[in-house]
Each structure stands twice: as structure tokens, then as C-alpha cells.
Design a protein around this motif. Structure first.
Motif, mmCIF file in Angstrom:
data_model
loop_
_atom_site.group_PDB
_atom_site.id
_atom_site.type_symbol
_atom_site.label_atom_id
_atom_site.label_comp_id
_atom_site.label_asym_id
_atom_site.label_seq_id
_atom_site.Cartn_x
_atom_site.Cartn_y
_atom_site.Cartn_z
ATOM 1 N N UNK A 65 0.827 -1.207 0.000
ATOM 2 C CA UNK A 65 0.000 0.000 0.000
ATOM 3 C C UNK A 65 0.864 1.262 0.000
ATOM 4 N N UNK A 66 1.910 1.279 0.798
ATOM 5 C CA UNK A 66 2.745 2.484 0.916
ATOM 6 C C UNK A 66 3.378 2.868 -0.408
ATOM 7 N N UNK A 67 3.709 1.883 -1.244
ATOM 8 C CA UNK A 67 4.263 2.193 -2.568
ATOM 9 C C UNK A 67 3.244 2.977 -3.393
ATOM 10 N N UNK A 68 2.000 2.469 -3.437
ATOM 11 C CA UNK A 68 0.951 3.150 -4.193
ATOM 12 C C UNK A 68 0.584 4.481 -3.549
ATOM 13 N N UNK A 69 0.491 4.506 -2.234
ATOM 14 C CA UNK A 69 0.103 5.728 -1.529
ATOM 15 C C UNK A 69 1.110 6.850 -1.763
ATOM 16 N N UNK A 70 2.392 6.522 -1.746
ATOM 17 C CA UNK A 70 3.428 7.532 -1.978
ATOM 18 C C UNK A 70 3.282 8.119 -3.377
ATOM 19 N N UNK A 71 3.059 7.264 -4.378
ATOM 20 C CA UNK A 71 2.874 7.751 -5.741
ATOM 21 C C UNK A 71 1.640 8.646 -5.827
ATOM 22 N N UNK A 72 0.548 8.224 -5.189
ATOM 23 C CA UNK A 72 -0.686 9.015 -5.226
ATOM 24 C C UNK A 72 -0.486 10.373 -4.577
ATOM 25 N N UNK A 73 0.211 10.388 -3.451
ATOM 26 C CA UNK A 73 0.461 11.658 -2.762
ATOM 27 C C UNK A 73 1.367 12.554 -3.593
ATOM 28 N N UNK A 74 2.492 11.991 -4.063
ATOM 29 C CA UNK A 74 3.512 12.785 -4.755
ATOM 30 C C UNK A 74 3.087 13.236 -6.151
ATOM 31 N N UNK A 75 2.450 12.358 -6.899
ATOM 32 C CA UNK A 75 2.139 12.651 -8.303
ATOM 33 C C UNK A 75 0.723 13.179 -8.534
ATOM 34 N N UNK A 76 -0.224 12.797 -7.674
ATOM 35 C CA UNK A 76 -1.615 13.179 -7.906
ATOM 36 C C UNK A 76 -2.213 14.033 -6.785
ATOM 37 N N UNK A 77 -1.452 14.251 -5.717
ATOM 38 C CA UNK A 77 -1.932 15.000 -4.546
ATOM 39 C C UNK A 77 -3.216 14.399 -3.971
ATOM 40 N N UNK A 78 -3.259 13.081 -3.950
ATOM 41 C CA UNK A 78 -4.399 12.342 -3.408
ATOM 42 C C UNK A 78 -3.906 11.550 -2.197
ATOM 43 N N UNK A 79 -4.632 11.647 -1.112
ATOM 44 C CA UNK A 79 -4.300 10.899 0.111
ATOM 45 C C UNK A 79 -5.238 9.696 0.203
ATOM 46 N N UNK A 80 -4.748 8.512 -0.161
ATOM 47 C CA UNK A 80 -5.624 7.345 -0.129
ATOM 48 C C UNK A 80 -5.810 6.810 1.288
#
Length: 151
Positions: A65-80
Motif C-alpha cells: 500500500x505504501x508504494x501506491x500511496x506515496x505515488x498518489x500523494x507525490x504525483x496526484x496530490x491524493x491521500x488514499x
């Protein structure tokens, strides 16, 4: 807020579903809920061993999850948000959709195998008529560039 629900598993097609959900959430002001389901048959051992295996499964899920969450935060500004459930995948997905009124779309990645789109897509498609939300199926071989163009 409308949330896109994505299932986190070990499949390759999961990656495109994650990307699609994050990009759609970023473009629409929505959120992303990432659901991982631990199958019950993983723990049919002695009680002590089953508990250790359950904890190891949760640790693997958190790391993935942390791999996907980091990408979402960094690239899409989305906090899953991460949701972990135990049971059979389809009933647990349906139960989570029923319990969380903010879930607006279920996003699944389709496999590219000759056998079909994958067991989860096949099973959820059969249940789609009774779901209270739409399902978006993201092709497994969709390129990153094409994915960005359609979101």
C-alpha cells in the motif's frame, strides 16, 4: 466526497486500476479507498500460527500500500485510505461498498491473459447488476500515456 474504491492484490493489473483511480480522484476532487482482502484459507492452522500469518499478511499489505500511496500523494496530490478485510474477496468488496456511502465507483484492472480478464473482474461482473455503484474496468495493457489521456 466521492471515493474510488480499488482492490489491492498481487495482480499486475492492479497497477493500472490504482493509477486510473488516483488520476480520476485528482481530476474530480474525489478520494481513493484501497481495499485489500485477506482470504480466510490462509489461516487454517493452529491458532498461534494463524495469528502470526495474519500479522505477516497485514505487514505485506501495508508495505504494498505504501508504494501506491506515496505515488498518489507525490504525483496526484491524493491521500488514499487503506482498508483491510478478511474473508472472500467478492463478498468483502460488496460489504465494504454497502458500509461506506462515500464509495462512488469500483475500479478494477482487467488482466491480459488469454484465460480472460481475471477472476475478480469475472466474479464482480456477475454481481454488477445488484451493486449500488458502477464498476470501471481498466484494461491491463493500457499504456501510462493513454491512461493519462483518458482521465
Amino acid at each position: 466526497m466521492r471515493k474510488f474504491l480499488v482492490v489491492l492484490d498481487d495482480s499486475r493489473e492492479c497497477l493500472n486500476a490504482m493509477r486510473f483511480a488516483a488520476m480520476r480522484a485528482a481530476h474530480t476532487g474525489g478520494g481513493v479507498a484501497i481495499l485489500s482482502v485477506i482470504p480466510p484459507d490462509e489461516f487454517n492452522h493452529w491458532i498461534g500460527v494463524g495469528e502470526v500469518m495474519r500479522e505477516e499478511a497485514r505487514e505485506r499489505i501495508h508495505a504494498h500500500y505504501e508504494v501506491f500511496a506515496k505515488w498518489m500523494r507525490d504525483k496526484q496530490s491524493v491521500e488514499p485510505e487503506l482498508v483491510i478485510r478478511e474473508g472472500d474477496a467478492v463478498p468483502e468488496i460488496i460489504a465494504h461498498v454497502s458500509e461506506d456511502p462515500e464509495i462512488g465507483v469500483l475500479v478494477l484492472g482487467a488482466g491480459t491473459d488469454k484465460k480472460g480478464p481475471g477472476p475478480l473482474v469475472t466474479q464482480m461482473s456477475r454481481s454488477s447488476g445488484s451493486l449500488p455503484i458502477p464498476i470501471t474496468i481498466v484494461p491491463g495493457d493500457l499504456s501510462k500515456e493513454k491512461l493519462e489521456a483518458i482521465t
